[in-house]
Scaffold this active site. Sequence first.
Site, PDB file in Angstrom:
ATOM      1  N   ASN A   1       4.466  -4.018  -6.029  1.00 43.98           N
ATOM      2  CA  ASN A   1       4.210  -4.817  -4.966  1.00 43.98           C
ATOM      3  C   ASN A   1       4.555  -6.182  -5.523  1.00 43.98           C
ATOM      4  OD1 ASN A   1       3.720  -6.523  -2.696  1.00 43.98           O
ATOM      5  ND2 ASN A   1       1.249  -6.204  -2.834  1.00 43.98           N
TER       6      ASN A   1
ATOM      7  N   ASP B   1      -3.470  -0.564   6.469  1.00 44.58           N
ATOM      8  CA  ASP B   1      -4.963  -1.113   5.939  1.00 44.58           C
ATOM      9  C   ASP B   1      -5.801  -0.103   5.505  1.00 44.58           C
ATOM     10  OD1 ASP B   1      -4.157  -3.549   6.319  1.00 44.58           O
ATOM     11  OD2 ASP B   1      -5.462  -3.968   8.347  1.00 44.58           O
TER      12      ASP B   1
ATOM     13  N   TYR C   1       9.860  -2.702   5.687  1.00 44.55           N
ATOM     14  CA  TYR C   1       8.392  -2.680   5.515  1.00 44.55           C
ATOM     15  C   TYR C   1       7.929  -3.421   6.602  1.00 44.55           C
ATOM     16  CZ  TYR C   1       3.755  -3.159   3.383  1.00 44.55           C
ATOM     17  OH  TYR C   1       2.550  -3.031   3.001  1.00 44.55           O
TER      18      TYR C   1
ATOM     19  N   ASP D   1       1.940  -0.895   6.830  1.00 43.06           N
ATOM     20  CA  ASP D   1       0.853  -1.023   6.065  1.00 43.06           C
ATOM     21  C   ASP D   1      -0.206  -0.709   7.243  1.00 43.06           C
ATOM     22  OD1 ASP D   1      -1.530  -2.195   4.946  1.00 43.06           O
ATOM     23  OD2 ASP D   1      -0.729  -4.221   4.982  1.00 43.06           O
TER      24      ASP D   1
ATOM     25  N   GLU E   1      -2.155  -1.543  -6.440  1.00 46.23           N
ATOM     26  CA  GLU E   1      -1.941  -2.886  -5.980  1.00 46.23           C
ATOM     27  C   GLU E   1      -2.638  -3.808  -7.038  1.00 46.23           C
ATOM     28  OE1 GLU E   1      -0.951  -5.145  -4.623  1.00 46.23           O
ATOM     29  OE2 GLU E   1      -1.674  -5.569  -2.634  1.00 46.23           O
TER      30      GLU E   1
ATOM     31  N   GLU F   1      -5.441   2.373   2.330  1.00 50.34           N
ATOM     32  CA  GLU F   1      -5.919   1.747   1.003  1.00 50.34           C
ATOM     33  C   GLU F   1      -7.518   2.229   0.838  1.00 50.34           C
ATOM     34  OE1 GLU F   1      -6.867  -2.791   2.213  1.00 50.34           O
ATOM     35  OE2 GLU F   1      -4.777  -1.995   2.584  1.00 50.34           O
TER      36      GLU F   1
ATOM     37  N   HIS G   1       1.124   3.406   4.553  1.00 48.76           N
ATOM     38  CA  HIS G   1      -0.017   3.480   3.409  1.00 48.76           C
ATOM     39  C   HIS G   1      -1.432   3.081   3.662  1.00 48.76           C
ATOM     40  CE1 HIS G   1      -0.055  -0.867   2.477  1.00 48.76           C
ATOM     41  NE2 HIS G   1       1.102  -0.898   2.573  1.00 48.76           N
TER      42      HIS G   1
ATOM     43  N   ASP H   1      -5.677 -11.792   7.205  1.00 50.44           N
ATOM     44  CA  ASP H   1      -5.567 -10.666   6.704  1.00 50.44           C
ATOM     45  C   ASP H   1      -6.888  -9.612   6.192  1.00 50.44           C
ATOM     46  OD1 ASP H   1      -4.419  -8.255   6.203  1.00 50.44           O
ATOM     47  OD2 ASP H   1      -3.590  -8.585   4.051  1.00 50.44           O
TER      48      ASP H   1
ATOM     49  N   ARG I   1      -2.900   3.826  -1.328  1.00 48.88           N
ATOM     50  CA  ARG I   1      -2.875   2.165  -2.042  1.00 48.88           C
ATOM     51  C   ARG I   1      -4.465   2.258  -2.649  1.00 48.88           C
ATOM     52  NH1 ARG I   1      -2.589  -3.757   0.385  1.00 48.88           N
ATOM     53  NH2 ARG I   1      -4.378  -4.518  -0.514  1.00 48.88           N
TER      54      ARG I   1
ATOM     55  N   CYS J   1      -7.005  -9.339   1.838  1.00 54.17           N
ATOM     56  CA  CYS J   1      -5.902  -9.151   1.091  1.00 54.17           C
ATOM     57  C   CYS J   1      -5.988  -9.023  -0.308  1.00 54.17           C
ATOM     58  CB  CYS J   1      -5.162 -10.737   1.313  1.00 54.17           C
ATOM     59  SG  CYS J   1      -3.578 -10.847   0.349  1.00 54.17           S
TER      60      CYS J   1
END
Length: 296
Positions: free
Chosen positions: A213, A91, A48, A89, A191, A118, A116, A62, A161, A126
């Site tokens: 996660n 975002d 990942y 990731d 998440e 989100e 993914h 982040d 996500r 974050c």
Amino acid sequence: MLHTRTTPAERRRALHERLATGRLLPMPGAVNPLSARLIQDAGFEAAYLSGAVLAADLGLPDIGLTTSTEIAARAQHTTRVTDLPVLVDADTGFGEPMNAARTVQLMEDAGLAGLHLEDQVNPKRCGHLDGKTVVSREEMTRRVRAAVEARRDPDFLLMARTDARAVEGLGAAIDRARAYVDAGADAIFPEALTDEAEFEAFRKAIDVPLLANMTEFGKGRLLNTRTLDSLGYNIALYPVTLLRLAMGAVEDGLRTIAAEGTQESLLPRMQTRSRLYELLGYADYTAFDFTLPPGT
């Protein structure tokens, strides 16, 4: 030599086939390309790339400061050296649905096995911090549909996500996840779930692969693989574990050098020169160089 011997298409199919078994897939997060090779050598079946790790490595928090092209370029360095499928990731897709569509193609071109997206606003926060804000369910479904339409390889995994658990509650997060699946998401990443009961509720409600996660110092307990497998989860994610281990070791080392005036006491804790050379394939590079005809 230190490069992949598989194609992106092969790695994407491998990830789909592995998820189809229904067995839990532990997925450590790489810190850099060399650590991805270590993940492979340790026997894991996928790796990942965390947005938080990639940002931190650039000295950034982040909060959506990295760009899609930065992430794709760094991802390509990783996919060059490992035969494992790599999930990234992405975002929020780095902007509007059109940006999400471009992001999908950038990540495909980078050799990744999937990404993914989100449902936070852009720029994001974050996932385990307070103060998050999510876009409307309708806006996120547009992101997902744009990603699906932009995808050229049907085996490229598109995961949605949802960060809605901490903002709107568990029920709303489940409703959003259903909508994202209807929009074409192949898998769901819920998440910041807090306990086993919430993981179980998500599993009962959603019939596509689910990611758990297991980030440290977050909102929920760290569940072991046996528990996650029994709950029916498909991926156990350890996104920042290796970065935290590495940076902890770096800080300890710096304190030791400052206090003792030498690194000698640290030698037993170091990766040896011979192990590093083995990992880098020094011997293979040397052999390759000597097999070339003169003047080549």
